[in-house]
Design an enzyme around this catalytic site. Structure first.
Site, mmCIF file in Angstrom:
data_model
loop_
_atom_site.group_PDB
_atom_site.id
_atom_site.type_symbol
_atom_site.label_atom_id
_atom_site.label_comp_id
_atom_site.label_asym_id
_atom_site.label_seq_id
_atom_site.Cartn_x
_atom_site.Cartn_y
_atom_site.Cartn_z
ATOM 1 N N VAL A 15 0.826 -1.202 0.000
ATOM 2 C CA VAL A 15 0.000 0.000 0.000
ATOM 3 C C VAL A 15 0.866 1.260 0.000
ATOM 4 O O VAL A 15 0.604 2.213 -0.742
ATOM 5 C CB VAL A 15 -0.962 0.003 1.198
ATOM 6 C CG1 VAL A 15 -1.799 1.279 1.208
ATOM 7 C CG2 VAL A 15 -1.863 -1.221 1.151
ATOM 8 N N LYS A 107 -6.987 -0.884 10.534
ATOM 9 C CA LYS A 107 -8.299 -1.244 11.080
ATOM 10 C C LYS A 107 -8.212 -1.805 12.493
ATOM 11 O O LYS A 107 -9.064 -1.540 13.343
ATOM 12 C CB LYS A 107 -8.997 -2.243 10.147
ATOM 13 C CG LYS A 107 -8.295 -3.588 10.038
ATOM 14 C CD LYS A 107 -8.858 -4.459 8.942
ATOM 15 C CE LYS A 107 -8.351 -4.061 7.589
ATOM 16 N NZ LYS A 107 -6.914 -4.340 7.358
ATOM 17 N N GLY A 189 -0.574 -16.215 -1.447
ATOM 18 C CA GLY A 189 -0.345 -14.987 -0.688
ATOM 19 C C GLY A 189 -1.600 -14.208 -0.378
ATOM 20 O O GLY A 189 -1.536 -13.012 -0.069
ATOM 21 N N ASP A 203 -10.286 -9.937 11.027
ATOM 22 C CA ASP A 203 -10.052 -8.784 10.157
ATOM 23 C C ASP A 203 -11.371 -8.113 9.781
ATOM 24 O O ASP A 203 -11.524 -6.891 9.869
ATOM 25 C CB ASP A 203 -9.302 -9.246 8.905
ATOM 26 C CG ASP A 203 -9.266 -8.202 7.812
ATOM 27 O OD1 ASP A 203 -8.381 -7.336 7.844
ATOM 28 O OD2 ASP A 203 -10.136 -8.258 6.908
ATOM 29 N N LYS A 207 -13.364 -4.236 10.856
ATOM 30 C CA LYS A 207 -14.022 -3.295 9.950
ATOM 31 C C LYS A 207 -15.466 -3.037 10.371
ATOM 32 O O LYS A 207 -15.945 -1.894 10.342
ATOM 33 C CB LYS A 207 -13.981 -3.851 8.527
ATOM 34 C CG LYS A 207 -12.573 -4.095 8.005
ATOM 35 C CD LYS A 207 -12.596 -4.870 6.692
ATOM 36 C CE LYS A 207 -11.191 -5.270 6.269
ATOM 37 N NZ LYS A 207 -11.182 -6.103 5.045
ATOM 38 N N GLY A 304 -5.371 -4.810 -1.988
ATOM 39 C CA GLY A 304 -4.473 -4.646 -3.125
ATOM 40 C C GLY A 304 -3.857 -3.267 -3.170
ATOM 41 O O GLY A 304 -4.359 -2.308 -2.575
#
Length: 428
Positions: A15, A107, A189, A203, A207, A304
């Site tokens: 990122v 997050k 991955g 995860d 959020k 991504g």
């Protein structure tokens, strides 16, 4: 032209490098849209020598992200390291104390420490923005805090982890087991270094906790989320659900009820004709239901380099324009602590169990369900082995408490060959 907006970027993984590329490639576009030049003053990461495919020689380097966050030539501290505590939290706190605006994709940190960080940022008069922390490139934070600000939000429901959605759709499309697809996703991955963050629903729950705070004006309450991962979903469950017109998704749901705030992240059945039912691969989707707008559905890539960097830059551009908003859409001091409500709203449920192959086994299960107030809508029995018979039951609308009571009573019937699998059927 105003003075340049100078960034300090901590974390030069996928990122972070994506942000660097956007700033380099879209210099004129960013200036035209914000009225300011956006530049990078300094960066920080674990390794100076790693080849990241982009030259970083034009930027100052700080080994310590706290030092980066407090540099005089940094106006906005961009935290892309991750981690609930440690350097990420320390550096964000330092940036706020130094009067710097902050943009983060973290997050986990916000889900655990969001209230304290929001109070600190608002007291210091700085921005703390985090579009990239939820649903990748989908602008769901902006939708809630700005576009839908005139709505009383009724419910949020969505698929918020692309890795889990990839696993579930890949299982269905290829007819593979959970273990086979998990190994495949890990090899590609697609999973975190700790895969449990993905497949355990953690995860996605981070959020959901953030979205709930914005939508319902409450303090972030990650610990109040009912949490269940996808590890127990079998290819048989996926096939049986398809037979009945459903898909299985790791679904996040948040809604206010008469008893408090209900938040859950768990596998659910959704109609295969619904937008969520048709969602494939690593894509995320969030549906927001408001009193005036009714339903808005946002769909896009959940992770991504490009999508997440796009979200980071959306926040940077707002800061460059001078846009200032409370961290969670209203002042942190006004956020309330909502009582936790656990699956109180009734729904149909899917039950899969394996029964001992002997006369009267199915009748005992039906009796137990009836005694608990759970009415059977549909029931199917599939081909059996020498010792057990798979049975699938779909209930009429009932409470989870009634289902749990029935499951507890089933343990003493002597006819269960394995523990039942229970999935809620969600209306979307």
């Amino acid at each position: 032209m105003n003075t340049p907006l100078r960034l300090g970027i901590a974390g030069l993984g996928t990122v972070g490098i994506g942000v660097v590329r956007i700033i380099r490639q879209q210099t004129a576009l960013l200036s035209a849209r914000t009225g300011r030049e956006i530049s990078i003053s300094a960066v920080s990461a674990r390794s100076r020598t790693k080849d990241r495919g982009v030259s970083l020689s034009a930027y100052a380097w700080e080994d310590d992200p706290v030092a980066l966050a407090t540099r005089d030539d940094v106006d906005v501290y961009v935290e892309l390291m991750g981690g609930t505590d440690g350097p990420a939290k320390a550096s964000v706190e330092a940036a706020i104390a130094a009067g710097k605006d902050v943009v983060t994709a973290n997050k986990a940190m916000l889900a655990i420490h969001g209230q304290a960080l929001a109070e600190a940022a608002e007291a210091a008069g700085v921005s703390l923005r985090y579009e990239a922390a939820v649903a990748g490139g989908i602008p769901v934070i902006k939708a809630l805090t700005e576009g839908l600000a005139g709505n009383e939000i009724k419910r949020i429901v969505g698929v918020m982890n692309g890795s889990c959605n990839y696993i579930l759709t890949r299982m269905e499309n290829a007819g593979l087991s959970y273990a086979e697809v998990f190994a495949e996703a890990d090899g590609l991955g697609y999973l975190e270094a700790d895969p449990q963050l993905d497949v355990g629903g953690i995860d996605a729950a981070h959020k959901l906790a953030i979205l709930s705070a914005i939508a319902f004006g409450t303090r972030v309450d990650f610990d109040g989320i009912e949490l269940e991962g996808i590890e127990r979903v079998s290819i048989e469950d996926i096939r049986h659900a398809a037979d009945m017109g459903y898909k299985i998704k790791l679904l996040g749901v948040a809604q206010r009820t008469g008893r408090g705030l209900e938040q859950r992240m768990m596998p659910c059945l959704v109609p295969d004709t619904s937008p969520l039912g048709q969602l494939q691969g690593g894509t995320n989707m969030v549906a927001i239901e408001g009193d005036a707008v009714e339903q808005v559905v946002l769909r896009g890539p959940g992770a991504g380099e490009g999508p997440t960097a796009s979200a980071v830059m959306g926040d940077v551009c707002d800061i460059a324009r001078g846009t200032r908003l409370p961290v969670f859409g209203q002042p942190a001091s006004t956020l309330d602590s909502a009582p936790r409500a656990t699956s109180v709203l009734p729904a149909p449920y899917y039950l899969r169990m394996s029964l001992v192959d002997k006369p009267g086994a199915l009748a005992k299960i039906a009796t137990v369900l009836g005694d608990a107030g759970v009415s059977i809508d549909r029931m199917r029995q599939y081909g059996h082995s020498d010792t057990s018979a798979p049975v699938l039951i779909v209930t009429h609308t009932c409470t989870r408490a009634a289902v749990d009571a029935a499951l507890a009573s089933m343990q003493s019937t002597g006819v269960l060959a394995s523990d039942p699998v229970v999935l809620r059927i969600e209306a979307v």
